[in-house]
Design a protein around this motif. Sequence first.
Motif, mmCIF file in Angstrom:
data_model
loop_
_atom_site.group_PDB
_atom_site.id
_atom_site.type_symbol
_atom_site.label_atom_id
_atom_site.label_comp_id
_atom_site.label_asym_id
_atom_site.label_seq_id
_atom_site.Cartn_x
_atom_site.Cartn_y
_atom_site.Cartn_z
ATOM 1 N N LYS A 29 45.048 -10.165 85.528
ATOM 2 C CA LYS A 29 46.331 -10.109 86.094
ATOM 3 C C LYS A 29 46.784 -11.432 86.702
ATOM 4 O O LYS A 29 47.875 -11.615 86.731
ATOM 5 N N LEU A 30 45.974 -12.401 87.050
ATOM 6 C CA LEU A 30 46.301 -13.760 87.775
ATOM 7 C C LEU A 30 45.011 -14.622 87.585
ATOM 8 O O LEU A 30 44.108 -14.163 87.653
ATOM 9 N N ALA B 104 40.514 -15.833 90.048
ATOM 10 C CA ALA B 104 41.070 -15.036 89.133
ATOM 11 C C ALA B 104 41.084 -13.513 89.474
ATOM 12 O O ALA B 104 40.035 -13.373 90.152
ATOM 13 N N LYS B 105 42.100 -12.912 89.243
ATOM 14 C CA LYS B 105 42.082 -11.187 89.269
ATOM 15 C C LYS B 105 41.951 -10.589 88.129
ATOM 16 O O LYS B 105 42.899 -10.818 87.275
ATOM 17 N N VAL B 106 40.689 -10.096 87.946
ATOM 18 C CA VAL B 106 40.479 -9.427 86.678
ATOM 19 C C VAL B 106 40.693 -7.735 86.769
ATOM 20 O O VAL B 106 40.064 -7.242 87.701
ATOM 21 N N MET C 284 44.596 -11.832 77.330
ATOM 22 C CA MET C 284 44.145 -11.655 78.463
ATOM 23 C C MET C 284 45.265 -11.717 79.381
ATOM 24 O O MET C 284 45.295 -10.728 80.478
ATOM 25 N N LEU C 285 46.636 -12.141 79.126
ATOM 26 C CA LEU C 285 47.516 -12.058 80.104
ATOM 27 C C LEU C 285 48.752 -11.829 79.599
ATOM 28 O O LEU C 285 49.940 -11.621 80.410
#
Length: 320
Positions: free
Chosen positions: A77-78, A93-95, A108-109
């Motif tokens: 996400k980030l 990072a926010k997975v 991934m994004l």
Amino acid sequence: MSELHKFLFEGLPVRGMLVRLTESWRELLQRRVVTGPYPAEVRELLGEMVAAGTLMQSNIKFNGSLTLQVFGDGPVKLAVAEVQPDLTFRATAKVVGDVPDGARLEAMLNLHGQGRCAITLNPNDPQPGQQPYQGVVPLHGDQREPLQNLSEVLEHYMLQSEQLDTKLILAANDDMAAGLLIQRLPMQGEGNLGGAHASNEDEIGLNEGYNRIAHLAATLTREELLTLDADTILRRLFWEESVVQFEPLQPRFSCSCSRERVTNMLRGLGADEVNGIITERGEVEVGCEFCGRQYRFDAVDVGELFTATHKQAPGSSVVQ
């Protein structure tokens, strides 16, 4: 030792920087192990972001933090890398989902074209009315083709925001995060490091000196960037050029979290909510997203937070 090398090409409107983050990058990853390691693909992305952020921060005259973010609609996400003027850095990072093996930026994004890259300059001592500056670009090119590499996104950003040709080579693994930046500037010789920027859009893509240096830089492989020392890299790439090198700088990992900041954040939540957590769990545990450090507060600690001399309005403080 983690090092950042600045250099210029005598007689050409071209400057460069090479960063190699070793023990400082490993320290960041080791701290994260406490709360669970990131997938390998996310670790590589964060390493490239930290290397790129360090290069960009060292390239500007600005008393404030540079924050590089990529965010979107995929399993990541980030992802954030923050670099201070003294080249201390941190990243997180926010997975939110499973990251496919070998995933690149799109997987991934940017699954549905919603991915973005933002660069924010936040002054440490803002003047009255001074606001952070932020530039945002999509994770696709001019033809809306998805960009798979962070280096491509940042080259596109620099071309749009500064009207300057930039070549960026990035690589990271669990031992090192590294990057090489080559940039065309409108000035010759040592003036390259003066930070002067003139409007010279007509030269975009046309300067022969820059194009030659950028072509040589593009031959640098990921393995070479991650295994060779700075002097060897510069000598192999630019052995026919007159390169002027400057004293290396030393980036390092550092996180600005502290027990005091967490304490203020808990006070901001209010006594009822924090005491409810104590009743349910016996303690309050807060982990820093950037460095993984855990802060624990038992019932006695919480009681001291909300004495008459420390009461604050809910929401008045946040942890950073």
